[in-house]
Design an enzyme around this catalytic site. Sequence first.
Site, mmCIF file in Angstrom:
data_model
loop_
_atom_site.group_PDB
_atom_site.id
_atom_site.type_symbol
_atom_site.label_atom_id
_atom_site.label_comp_id
_atom_site.label_asym_id
_atom_site.label_seq_id
_atom_site.Cartn_x
_atom_site.Cartn_y
_atom_site.Cartn_z
ATOM 1 N N MET A 42 29.471 35.340 -4.697
ATOM 2 C CA MET A 42 30.867 35.989 -4.727
ATOM 3 C C MET A 42 30.833 37.316 -4.029
ATOM 4 O O MET A 42 30.094 38.006 -4.114
ATOM 5 C CB MET A 42 31.510 35.678 -6.062
ATOM 6 C CG MET A 42 31.616 34.427 -6.571
ATOM 7 S SD MET A 42 32.788 33.453 -5.797
ATOM 8 C CE MET A 42 34.349 33.757 -6.527
ATOM 9 N N CYS A 43 32.224 37.904 -4.206
ATOM 10 C CA CYS A 43 32.068 39.237 -3.524
ATOM 11 C C CYS A 43 33.274 40.059 -4.257
ATOM 12 O O CYS A 43 33.809 39.375 -5.037
ATOM 13 C CB CYS A 43 32.429 39.283 -2.134
ATOM 14 S SG CYS A 43 31.628 37.857 -1.418
ATOM 15 N N GLN A 44 33.510 41.413 -3.842
ATOM 16 C CA GLN A 44 34.476 41.896 -4.372
ATOM 17 C C GLN A 44 35.437 42.440 -3.051
ATOM 18 O O GLN A 44 34.937 43.065 -2.367
ATOM 19 C CB GLN A 44 34.301 43.064 -5.212
ATOM 20 C CG GLN A 44 33.713 42.618 -6.676
ATOM 21 C CD GLN A 44 34.218 43.175 -7.756
ATOM 22 O OE1 GLN A 44 34.921 43.999 -7.786
ATOM 23 N NE2 GLN A 44 33.483 42.993 -8.959
ATOM 24 N N ILE A 52 32.542 44.174 -0.640
ATOM 25 C CA ILE A 52 30.892 44.127 -0.944
ATOM 26 C C ILE A 52 30.665 42.751 -1.526
ATOM 27 O O ILE A 52 31.480 42.117 -2.074
ATOM 28 C CB ILE A 52 31.007 44.933 -2.324
ATOM 29 C CG1 ILE A 52 31.990 44.752 -3.393
ATOM 30 C CG2 ILE A 52 30.374 46.464 -1.702
ATOM 31 C CD1 ILE A 52 31.402 45.808 -4.352
ATOM 32 N N ASN A 59 37.069 36.590 -0.601
ATOM 33 C CA ASN A 59 36.193 36.535 -1.847
ATOM 34 C C ASN A 59 36.549 34.863 -2.461
ATOM 35 O O ASN A 59 37.687 34.625 -2.686
ATOM 36 C CB ASN A 59 36.649 37.419 -2.937
ATOM 37 C CG ASN A 59 36.717 36.940 -4.389
ATOM 38 O OD1 ASN A 59 37.561 36.445 -4.922
ATOM 39 N ND2 ASN A 59 35.253 37.074 -4.819
#
Lengths: 271, 271
Positions: free
Chosen positions: B1-3, B78, B108
């Site tokens: 996962m990401c932000q 990110i 995301n």
Amino acid sequence: MCQLLGMNCRLPATIDFSLEGFQARGGLTDEHKDGWGIAFFEEHGCRIFLDHQPAAHSPLLTAIRAQQIKSRNVIAHIRKATYGEVTLRNCHPFKRELWGQSWIFSHNGDLHNFHPVLTGRFTPEGETDSERAFCFIMERMAAAFPKATRDNPPALDDLYSLWQTLADEIAAFGVFNVMLSNGDILFTHCSTNLAYVERSYPFTQVTLIDSDVSLDLNAHNSREDRMVVIATKPLTRNEHWIICEAGESLVFKDGLPLLGSHLHAKKLLAA
Amino acid sequence: MCQLLGMNCRLPATIDFSLEGFQARGGLTDEHKDGWGIAFFEEHGCRIFLDHQPAAHSPLLTAIRAQQIKSRNVIAHIRKATYGEVTLRNCHPFKRELWGQSWIFSHNGDLHNFHPVLTGRFTPEGETDSERAFCFIMERMAAAFPKATRDNPPALDDLYSLWQTLADEIAAFGVFNVMLSNGDILFTHCSTNLAYVERSYPFTQVTLIDSDVSLDLNAHNSREDRMVVIATKPLTRNEHWIICEAGESLVFKDGLPLLGSHLHAKKLLAA
């Protein structure tokens, strides 16, 4: 007008030393102070850094140089605006995706009344003749090889032949010194100013023209390394730079010039 | 996962304060350490900076922050790799040109078995489900408005309506929290995590959640400034963050949310 710098390598290498001389031309030893850009093809990816500030005084370029990015293909550009705003969207190199690959393009020179009909698949974002030429090239390449993919690319001979045709066609509109790369091969065309130098084992000590700095290339390369550095004007004083001929189209791969009309003629003479 | 982190403004502004909190999540206060990217739409141009190193320790990100780039639309990302190599071509945000404009996309979440048939006009360079979704969106937008140009864009209502349809269609394959911008408008879709905060005169003092830093927004903005900051999770502790609903598609323009289904429902209730 502008200055170009390119590199094509067998193995990933840093371009930092050449970039040092090139950076100096961006407002220090030369007048190309209206922005700069550099594209690095790294393993499985491509990054472009752009700035509309002079290269010679750019903290961003200094930070990038400190990273010592290793790359098999690099295209860099410093700009002296002749027309068109000094704005980001007019900064080279330009990038488009074709066949699932990044293609990077940079141009030195001016084209006059070059307004090709474009289908809309590739459309300029800025106002430069350079980006128009790039979109035209991408459209013609896409149309010529409609079934090509990254895993099933056109034969290099066919692609090079199309490159020669397109470069000649565009060069008829003015000065067209250019570099084009997909991260594997690097095409060039010379109208007026382009030169390259081949480097391979055993490497020598070289000295920059634009700053009094020398580098022992042996300390930075291995026996397996092989590369070509291409620039508007030679960057070092003690190497054998080959000056491209007017109208000459070349293709570089794995750190070697291939298939160029010039080389081809040489081969015919030797045969 | 990401932000994800995004900003949409009426006038060009720096995102540096929000970026400070966001950078900390890239390997310091959070586990998103597999690369980062940020796209700035500046006047007449778009720059993306990408790195596969952790944001928290990236000298490049520090150099970029020092530039205090002013922008009306920003999208940053990110990454914590769930699958797919930690490699540049898999780093968000992604960029494609459509109608002579740069379009920037960041995602995301994960999509499962999302393999749409693509015509080849937009082809992924990497292996992520995210870039496939982006190419699918670009193709459908190009097909829906074949005569659109930068100077003659689709009506915002029509484009937003298509965005809702496409986002719903893709979200059926998994988690689809996303941002998409052409430098003028910024679209979002929320499957699970997305929040935004509106800022306008009179501005207040705000404090980051991820580092004990406060900023008096009044000192950095004028009466004319107005902006929306959008993030996976709220970045400040003393502001009114609005948590997006599952399935909600929004569009932001000139620092305001417009046309969102949520807002639309609110308006209907108020009428």
